[in-house]
Motif scaffolding. Structure first.
Motif, PDB file in Angstrom:
ATOM      1  N   ILE A 238       0.719  -1.340  -0.093  1.00  0.00           N
ATOM      2  CA  ILE A 238      -0.071  -0.053   0.007  1.00  0.00           C
ATOM      3  C   ILE A 238       0.856   1.272  -0.046  1.00  0.00           C
ATOM      4  N   LEU A 239       1.932   1.146   0.770  1.00  0.00           N
ATOM      5  CA  LEU A 239       2.966   2.330   0.905  1.00  0.00           C
ATOM      6  C   LEU A 239       3.519   2.627  -0.256  1.00  0.00           C
ATOM      7  N   GLU A 240       4.057   1.787  -1.090  1.00  0.00           N
ATOM      8  CA  GLU A 240       4.759   1.726  -2.623  1.00  0.00           C
ATOM      9  C   GLU A 240       3.747   2.373  -3.690  1.00  0.00           C
ATOM     10  N   MET A 242       1.054   4.147  -2.583  1.00  0.00           N
ATOM     11  CA  MET A 242       0.904   5.646  -2.202  1.00  0.00           C
ATOM     12  C   MET A 242       2.155   6.306  -2.662  1.00  0.00           C
ATOM     13  N   ARG A 243       3.247   5.985  -2.591  1.00  0.00           N
ATOM     14  CA  ARG A 243       4.377   6.820  -3.140  1.00  0.00           C
ATOM     15  C   ARG A 243       4.362   7.157  -4.672  1.00  0.00           C
ATOM     16  N   LYS A 244       3.645   6.755  -5.406  1.00  0.00           N
ATOM     17  CA  LYS A 244       3.576   7.046  -6.675  1.00  0.00           C
ATOM     18  C   LYS A 244       3.170   8.540  -6.901  1.00  0.00           C
ATOM     19  N   GLN A 245       2.260   9.105  -5.671  1.00  0.00           N
ATOM     20  CA  GLN A 245       1.601  10.136  -5.842  1.00  0.00           C
ATOM     21  C   GLN A 245       2.242  11.303  -4.567  1.00  0.00           C
ATOM     22  N   TRP A 246       2.109  10.285  -3.571  1.00  0.00           N
ATOM     23  CA  TRP A 246       2.711  11.142  -2.250  1.00  0.00           C
ATOM     24  C   TRP A 246       3.850  10.643  -1.857  1.00  0.00           C
ATOM     25  N   ARG A 247       5.154  11.376  -1.829  1.00  0.00           N
ATOM     26  CA  ARG A 247       6.354  10.873  -1.673  1.00  0.00           C
ATOM     27  C   ARG A 247       6.927  11.657  -0.275  1.00  0.00           C
ATOM     28  N   GLY A 248       7.982  11.284   0.061  1.00  0.00           N
ATOM     29  CA  GLY A 248       8.704  11.731   1.394  1.00  0.00           C
ATOM     30  C   GLY A 248       8.351  11.064   2.568  1.00  0.00           C
ATOM     31  N   VAL A 250       7.294  12.413   5.446  1.00  0.00           N
ATOM     32  CA  VAL A 250       6.086  12.935   6.109  1.00  0.00           C
ATOM     33  C   VAL A 250       4.858  11.974   5.891  1.00  0.00           C
ATOM     34  N   PHE A 251       4.734  11.780   4.755  1.00  0.00           N
ATOM     35  CA  PHE A 251       3.422  11.172   4.430  1.00  0.00           C
ATOM     36  C   PHE A 251       3.532   9.573   4.761  1.00  0.00           C
ATOM     37  N   LYS A 252       5.045   8.990   4.460  1.00  0.00           N
ATOM     38  CA  LYS A 252       5.137   7.656   5.026  1.00  0.00           C
ATOM     39  C   LYS A 252       4.878   7.483   6.483  1.00  0.00           C
ATOM     40  N   ASN A 253       5.414   8.593   7.132  1.00  0.00           N
ATOM     41  CA  ASN A 253       5.150   8.221   8.541  1.00  0.00           C
ATOM     42  C   ASN A 253       3.658   8.360   9.169  1.00  0.00           C
TER      43      ASN A 253
END
Length: 401
Positions: A238-240, A242-248, A250-253
């Protein structure tokens, strides 16, 4: 070509993935002659066929191989699915898929008694593409324990349902089993299939390639086969996505905080932080059922806190050397790996001092160390208050005994 084949056989033996260009350069440098790259490529194929077997011929030997497999491993479950060819009078059969669960892994699974199973698939890389579907659990030492696998055409609803039905029959699952399954996210698969095999009796040949679009059908398959089963998504996948649009970070944590929240209030607080930071991410996460990725919404049925499907990823990584091989060589590669793993675990267990496995012993010691830092205050006969300082924060909890 026979001379070139004999010349490159030692090179392929030590390095099966050596490029054709490198083989050509070595031959020209050694013998000071010009060699056509096409001839070297053909010689490499002949050498590989000699070492691993011919892709087409091995389908002709598949039935005999599976019969010997069951004979050598009594209690193993093997299922092969074939279909007739277009000519109703022909004895030709088309190979479709094969499922294998060894008796030893079945017994080990039943002894572990864990109601948590990982499911995944990986691509074949040979001239006849397909998918290897796998089911894996963690053993008492938190190490991967492969249970069963199947070679099918693709990850579709039909073939996932077939694999899950085989799994249910093999492992004696009731239809209303309270199992929890974890997998990657659903995806659309576009692939070119030339993995339809035709057999005269049991001799298989390839037919024309066809471009097909499949929609992965694991979740509908689970709903069809296991009526009361729960399903979780791997948080990392899910995180991978998500990273296509929301990087960094901050969003990961923020996402990991929401996924790891152990109560509804903590989850809602984490989601509010995400909403304030980016409303589109909040809406995107709400499209994924929270019960499939947030601890706060887990039923607790699985008695397990795992949120990653790393056990299947680890097993698939071990199959890299099998995925470009002929069918029998591929199945033998998997069998030998699983055999070595069982032997290694058995040797490790024989050296353990104490009733617990090495990882369990380490976990207990960590809990004891953490508990030694607690300050406990008796509130009444059944309630105790304790304080613990972790990561610079002080927290007060009540324990009801």
């Amino acid at each position: 070509m026979g001379t070139i084949t004999r010349e490159i056989e030692p090179e392929i033996e030590t390095n099966p993935t050596i490029p054709v260009k490198s083989l050509k350069e070595k031959i020209q440098k050694k013998h000071q002659i010009h060699v056509f790259e096409l001839k070297v490529r053909r010689a490499k194929k002949v050498a590989n066929d000699k070492k691993y077997g011919d892709f087409i011929q091995q389908y002709g030997m598949l039935r005999a191989y599976l019969e010997q497999l069951v004979k050598a491993n009594p209690g193993s479950h093997v299922k092969v699915d074939v279909e007739p060819c277009l000519d109703p009078n022909s004895r030709t059969r088309q190979f479709r898929r094969v499922y294998i669960c060894y008796s030893a892994t079945k017994k080990g699974f039943q002894m572990l008694g864990r109601e948590f199973l990982g499911l995944d698939g990986c691509f074949m890389k040979g001239p006849f593409p397909g998918q290897i579907l796998t089911s894996v659990i963690l053993d008492a030492n938190r190490c991967i324990y492969p249970v069963a696998f199947a070679l099918v055409e693709a990850e579709t609803l039909h073939w996932w349902t077939w694999f899950l039905e085989c799994l249910k029959d093999t492992l004696d699952f009731p239809t209303d089993a309270n199992f929890t399954f974890i997998s990657d996210r659903q995806k659309v698969i576009r692939c070119s299939i030339n993995a339809v095999f035709v057999a005269v009796n049991v001799v298989f040949v390839a037919v024309n390639a066809v471009n097909v679009v499949f929609v992965a059908g694991l979740i509908p398959g689970l709903q069809n086969v296991f009526l009361r089963a729960e399903h979780q998504f791997c948080v990392r996948h899910i995180l991978e996505n998500m990273r296509k649009q929301w990087r960094g970070d901050v969003f990961k944590n923020m996402f990991l905080k929401a996924a790891g929240a152990t109560s509804i209030p903590y989850y809602l607080k984490a989601m509010e932080e995400i909403k304030e930071a980016d409303a589109t991410l909040y809406d995107w996460l709400n499209q994924i059922p929270a019960k499939s990725w947030s601890k706060a919404h887990y039923s607790g049925r699985a008695k397990y806190d795992m949120q990653l499907n790393n056990m299947c990823e680890s097993f698939n990584k071990q199959l890299v050397g099998a995925r470009d091989k002929p069918v029998i060589t591929c199945l033998e590669y998997i069998r030998e790996y699983m055999t070595r793993r069982i032997i290694n675990v058995r040797n490790m267990v024989s050296k353990v001092a104490g009733p617990l496995t090495p990882n369990a012993t380490k976990t207990v010691e960590e809990i004891k160390t953490e508990a030694s830092q607690l300050t406990v205050l008796m509130v009444d006969a059944h309630t105790y208050q304790y304080k613990v300082s972790m990561r610079g924060e002080r927290e007060i909890q009540n324990m009801h005994l």
